[in-house]
Design a protein around this motif. Structure first.
Motif, PDB file in Angstrom:
ATOM      1  N   TYR A 193       0.835  -1.207   0.000  1.00  0.00           N
ATOM      2  CA  TYR A 193       0.000   0.000   0.000  1.00  0.00           C
ATOM      3  C   TYR A 193       0.870   1.258   0.000  1.00  0.00           C
ATOM      4  CZ  TYR A 193      -2.995   3.735   1.613  1.00  0.00           C
ATOM      5  OH  TYR A 193      -3.627   4.945   1.737  1.00  0.00           O
ATOM      6  N   ILE A 221      -2.414   3.486  -6.907  1.00  0.00           N
ATOM      7  CA  ILE A 221      -2.031   2.306  -6.114  1.00  0.00           C
ATOM      8  C   ILE A 221      -1.741   1.100  -7.019  1.00  0.00           C
ATOM      9  CG2 ILE A 221      -2.807   0.658  -4.344  1.00  0.00           C
ATOM     10  CD1 ILE A 221      -4.324   3.064  -3.042  1.00  0.00           C
ATOM     11  N   SER A 305      -6.842   3.703   4.261  1.00  0.00           N
ATOM     12  CA  SER A 305      -5.499   3.143   4.464  1.00  0.00           C
ATOM     13  C   SER A 305      -5.558   1.853   5.290  1.00  0.00           C
ATOM     14  CB  SER A 305      -4.607   4.144   5.195  1.00  0.00           C
ATOM     15  OG  SER A 305      -4.433   5.306   4.436  1.00  0.00           O
ATOM     16  N   ARG A 308      -6.253  -1.330   3.441  1.00  0.00           N
ATOM     17  CA  ARG A 308      -5.176  -1.747   2.532  1.00  0.00           C
ATOM     18  C   ARG A 308      -3.953  -2.237   3.304  1.00  0.00           C
ATOM     19  NH1 ARG A 308      -8.620   1.530   0.079  1.00  0.00           N
ATOM     20  NH2 ARG A 308      -8.983   1.181  -2.153  1.00  0.00           N
TER      21      ARG A 308
END
Ligand code: NAD
Ligand code: LMR
Length: 329
Positions: A193, A221, A305, A308
């Motif tokens: 990530y 990403i 976040s 991930r």
């Protein structure tokens, strides 16, 4: 004053990354322009002749900092007195190979190398694992080296970090040198990530400047996380010069420190920070100083976040469980 040379061991020295790496180590980019080095090239028997050819070329460069080169297929000799070890040689995944087969084949390399480091390296040894699967190979080597402090075993996510900076610079029109505090979390794999929520571009928050969650999720990403596969598709071989460059950056930063107001990304044994189970070798934001690193603490992790990071850490947990079952750790 004449400085004592630093012993640098490179495994897989006759490979693609080795060829891109050795000349930069010998010219002072790994440790600094005033640090002499002794190179130890560790290869398998089939790689020795090519390593000798590379050593001839290194001689032909007459690098002022390069004191001597030793070539061997014996890990005990290769790691004798090593201060820095770059573990590049690994067993690549071949067609039809299952993940368990890959972990097992690499365990056959990284477990004995970890033991050889344990038994022969210098007390201040610093290890960077580049060979894939890098995080779990680092875990295997570290587990085989109980006398070496665990934090000396690191895995490379600096290439991902550099790739992410470059993509963010292209999106925003910023100079790469204006980008700070970017983070790669997790595994050096497609689940990694790249996090820009704490990154800054010329002092301003990067996520706010970009202000485009769809671009983050659907372009940025995946582009960073799948860049290795895209290079293999385009070049017909995995990244070599950029991987070597990232290995140089990783060790240089570890030894010489991060710049004030910035951090880097390194795969390191977790101390439990940010909910990453202790002992997993996972990528974190770190600052470095005087040859030591510290995880950057206190960052707010938003839902985007968290999901991930957790997914990548889950993959690392599964890899750890698989190598544990194979008796490799
Ligand atoms: P390569 O096949 O060109 O070279 C590998 C070399 O390792 C060969 O010369 C081989 O003889 C040697 N080797 C194999 N087993 C060894 C052992 N037990 N001891 C010493 N040497 C051994 O591969 P490459 O392109 O140089 O890539 C090396 C590794 O780096 C691969 O696993 C690749 O997937 C990985 N990689 C990692 C990153 C990253 O960001 N972490 C990036 C690029 C590549
Ligand atoms: C990369 O990120 O370029 C490599 O790890 C890809 C690979 O599988 O060698």
């Amino acid at each position: 004053m004449t400085r004592t040379p630093v012993n640098v061991t490179v495994t897989g020295a006759a490979g693609q990354i080795g060829y891109a790496l050795l000349f930069r180590i010998a010219s002072g980019h790994l440790l600094g322009p005033d640090v002499p080095v002794n190179l130890r090239l560790l290869e398998i028997p089939q790689g020795l002749k090519a390593a000798e050819g590379t050593a001839m070329e290194l001689d032909d460069c007459a690098f002022p900092l390069l004191r001597n080169i030793e070539i061997t297929d014996d890990a005990n000799v290769g790691f004798a007195g090593a201060n820095v070890a770059l573990l590049v040689g690994a067993r690549p995944r071949t067609k039809g190979m299952e993940r368990g087969d890959l972990l097992s084949a690499n365990g056959g390399i990284f477990k004995p190398q970890g033991k050889a480091i344990n038994d022969n390296a210098a007390d201040d040894i610093k290890v960077l694992v580049v060979g894939n699967p890098a995080n779990t190979n680092a875990l295997i080597a570290q587990a085989a080296a109980p006398d070496v402090p665990a934090e000396r075993f690191t895995a490379m996510t600096r290439l991902d970090h550099n790739r992410a900076i470059s993509q963010l610079a292209a999106k925003t029109g910023a100079a790469v040198s204006d980008i700070r505090k970017l983070t790669i979390w997790g595994n050096h794999s497609a689940t990694q990530y790249p996090d820009i929520f704490h990154a800054e571009i010329a002092g301003k928050n990067a996520a706010e400047l970009v202000n485009d969650e769809a671009w983050l999720a659907d372009t940025f990403i995946p582009t960073v996380a799948k860049r290795g596969a895209a290079i293999i598709e385009a070049r017909g071989a995995s990244s070599a010069a950029s991987a070597a460059n990232a290995a140089i950056d990783h060790v240089y930063t570890w030894v010489n420190g991060t710049a004030a107001g910035d951090w880097t990304s390194m795969g390191i044994p977790s101390d439990g920070s940010y909910g990453v189970p202790e002992g997993l070798i996972s990528s974190f934001p770190v600052t470095t100083k005087d040859g030591k690193y510290e995880i950057v603490q206190g960052l707010d992790i938003n839902e985007f976040s968290r999901a991930r990071i957790d997914a990548s850490v889950q993959e690392l947990t599964e890899e750890r469980d698989a190598v544990r079952e194979l008796g490799l750790i």
